[in-house]
Structure formats: C-alpha cells, structure tokens
Scaffold this motif. Sequence first.
Motif, PDB file in Angstrom:
ATOM      1  N   ARG A   1       0.633  -1.261  -0.133  1.00 45.85           N
ATOM      2  CA  ARG A   1      -0.055   0.235   0.021  1.00 45.85           C
ATOM      3  C   ARG A   1       0.791   1.265   0.031  1.00 45.85           C
ATOM      4  O   ARG A   1       0.641   2.131  -0.666  1.00 45.85           O
ATOM      5  CB  ARG A   1      -0.850   0.019   1.278  1.00 45.85           C
ATOM      6  N   LEU A   2       1.814   1.283   0.745  1.00 49.15           N
ATOM      7  CA  LEU A   2       2.855   2.321   0.999  1.00 49.15           C
ATOM      8  C   LEU A   2       3.312   2.781  -0.397  1.00 49.15           C
ATOM      9  O   LEU A   2       3.308   3.855  -0.828  1.00 49.15           O
ATOM     10  CB  LEU A   2       3.782   2.243   1.823  1.00 49.15           C
ATOM     11  N   PHE A   3       4.002   1.785  -1.095  1.00 49.60           N
ATOM     12  CA  PHE A   3       4.556   1.947  -2.443  1.00 49.60           C
ATOM     13  C   PHE A   3       3.855   2.025  -3.611  1.00 49.60           C
ATOM     14  O   PHE A   3       4.255   2.732  -4.506  1.00 49.60           O
ATOM     15  CB  PHE A   3       5.599   0.957  -2.748  1.00 49.60           C
TER      16      PHE A   3
ATOM     17  N   ASP B   1      11.190  11.930   3.098  1.00 50.57           N
ATOM     18  CA  ASP B   1      10.144  12.779   2.965  1.00 50.57           C
ATOM     19  C   ASP B   1       9.139  12.250   2.139  1.00 50.57           C
ATOM     20  O   ASP B   1       7.921  12.459   2.322  1.00 50.57           O
ATOM     21  CB  ASP B   1      10.718  14.008   2.646  1.00 50.57           C
ATOM     22  N   VAL B   2       9.586  11.558   1.145  1.00 47.59           N
ATOM     23  CA  VAL B   2       8.630  10.962  -0.053  1.00 47.59           C
ATOM     24  C   VAL B   2       7.924   9.670   0.665  1.00 47.59           C
ATOM     25  O   VAL B   2       6.621   9.568   0.697  1.00 47.59           O
ATOM     26  CB  VAL B   2       9.255  10.327  -1.165  1.00 47.59           C
TER      27      VAL B   2
ATOM     28  N   ARG C   1       3.054   7.813   3.452  1.00 49.62           N
ATOM     29  CA  ARG C   1       2.422   7.379   4.646  1.00 49.62           C
ATOM     30  C   ARG C   1       1.062   8.333   5.216  1.00 49.62           C
ATOM     31  O   ARG C   1       0.240   7.788   5.493  1.00 49.62           O
ATOM     32  CB  ARG C   1       3.386   7.206   5.770  1.00 49.62           C
ATOM     33  N   SER C   2       1.154   9.567   4.812  1.00 48.86           N
ATOM     34  CA  SER C   2       0.086  10.301   5.326  1.00 48.86           C
ATOM     35  C   SER C   2      -1.051  10.043   4.538  1.00 48.86           C
ATOM     36  O   SER C   2      -2.172  10.544   5.016  1.00 48.86           O
ATOM     37  CB  SER C   2       0.451  11.778   5.253  1.00 48.86           C
ATOM     38  N   THR C   3      -1.358   9.459   3.394  1.00 49.88           N
ATOM     39  CA  THR C   3      -2.361   9.526   2.621  1.00 49.88           C
ATOM     40  C   THR C   3      -2.924   7.982   3.085  1.00 49.88           C
ATOM     41  O   THR C   3      -3.941   7.617   2.683  1.00 49.88           O
ATOM     42  CB  THR C   3      -2.173   9.068   1.018  1.00 49.88           C
TER      43      THR C   3
END
Length: 270
Positions: free
Chosen positions: A236-238, A256-257, A262-264
């Motif tokens: 999911r993260l990638f 940062d990327v 992760r914030s989504t």
Amino acid sequence: MTAQGFIATKEHRRFVEFADAVCRQHGIGICFGQAGIGKTLSARRCANWHKAENLLEQWGPRDRFRLSDLCRTGPGTQRLLHPAVPTSPQQIHAELGHISTRVSICVDQHLEKIDKKTGPPGSIGMHVELLIIDESGRLSATALELLRDRYNRDNIALILIGMPGIKKWFGRYAQLYSRVGFAHEYRPLAQEELNFVLERRWHKLGQTLDPEDFTEAQAIAAVARITRGNFRLIDRLFTQVERATKINELSTITDDVIEAARSTLVIGIS
C-alpha cells in the motif's frame, strides 16, 4: 505481494516446511500471525493456487499444460479454501465435496485414468492431501466439527490459518485441539529481508537502492518504522510512493517521500 510479484522469503520457506510436515504426518496444524504479513500469499503459493484457481473455479476445457500446473510431482494436490462471511457448515460441506471432486477429476485425467470419450469412472480417486483453511477464525463450532470429522474419516491433513489469538480460541474445542500436532507463527520481515524486498521495489520504480547512501538509508528506516515488516503495508505504501514520484517527477526516494505517502494511508497494526 501479488502472485505475479511473489517473493520467496524466509518466512514463506518456513511455511512450506511446516505445510509439508503436516502433510507427511496427516496431522492438523495451526498457522497464526498478524494481518497482512503474508500468510495467505504463502498458503496460495504453497497450494499452487495461483495456477489452479481458474482451472477449478471456471470449470471448462482442461488441456495437459493446465493440468500439469495443478498437479504436483505425485498424484496428490493441495486445496486452499477461503471461507466467505458468513460460512455455514452446509456451505463448507458442499464446497469441499464440489472442489475435491474437481481436483480428483483433473488429477485422474492428468494421470490418464479417465477415458476422454466415456468420461470419469464411477469411482473417482480422491487426491486431496492437504486442506488449507484461511481466516479460520470465521468458522463456527459446527463448521469446525465438520472439518474434524472430515479429517478423521478421510485421513486428510488440515491447516487452519488465523490471527495470533487463534490458538487460545481453538483451545475451547477440545476434540479438535487435542488433534493439533503443529503450530507455526508467521513473523514479519526481518531487516535483511526487508532490504531485499525494497531493492525490488526501488527497481520497479526505475531506481537503484543503495543502503550505503545516507538518503536512501533514511528512506529504508522510514519504511521499516511505518510498516514493521508488514507485506500488505509495504504494498500500500509503495502504491502511494509510485504516485508521488510520478506526479512530482522525483528521481530519488527520500524519507520525506515515504512520510508523504504514509500520510495518505490509514495504518493500524496490532
């Protein structure tokens, strides 16, 4: 990981060894672990389900190539059952009988025991050696009793897969639990395996991962902290990392990327 991008990790190999041991002993085994760490994917791969599912579910012409995908080196094969919600004992009984017959027809045909003109003989040999039940915590007491009865009558090996509390939950069913001879804990990815998986993720995005590079080492650390070695979360993260790098035309994956990706996500690991 998807079937197409399956990576044979140490935990997968441990699961295969566990399944082989259960099968050889015609026993009952319990596999447990956190959600998303790869239990189902390992079970599907161990059962050759990525090749056999369409052949068995979409009943139709069965050429020799497709049959050889289903059959293992011997006459036996494995069966993976993923219970629906809710799954009644009647549904389980019907599906087991239905799919076992289809498996046996395919194996017999592969072994040339079926006349192509007259069809299968009156008595079809049952070739299912190992029954794998995913998400077995969904099953009722009656459904578990049905599986125990099937195990006793047919001398078929059985693996029940579930969450970490499954051992305690099955302990309430003495008739079944007393027959359990194997327990296997499926663990998250260790750091070395995580690096191995991430190298392939970087490559899929057209980049090369260098753990010795400080920026990329920070990115790896961020992935490890966020996912804790969980396959599903890495996937999911990638998905979000790929989206972010394309939109922003980034040539380097930084922490940062990773944090932006992760914030989504809605992340929750017990």
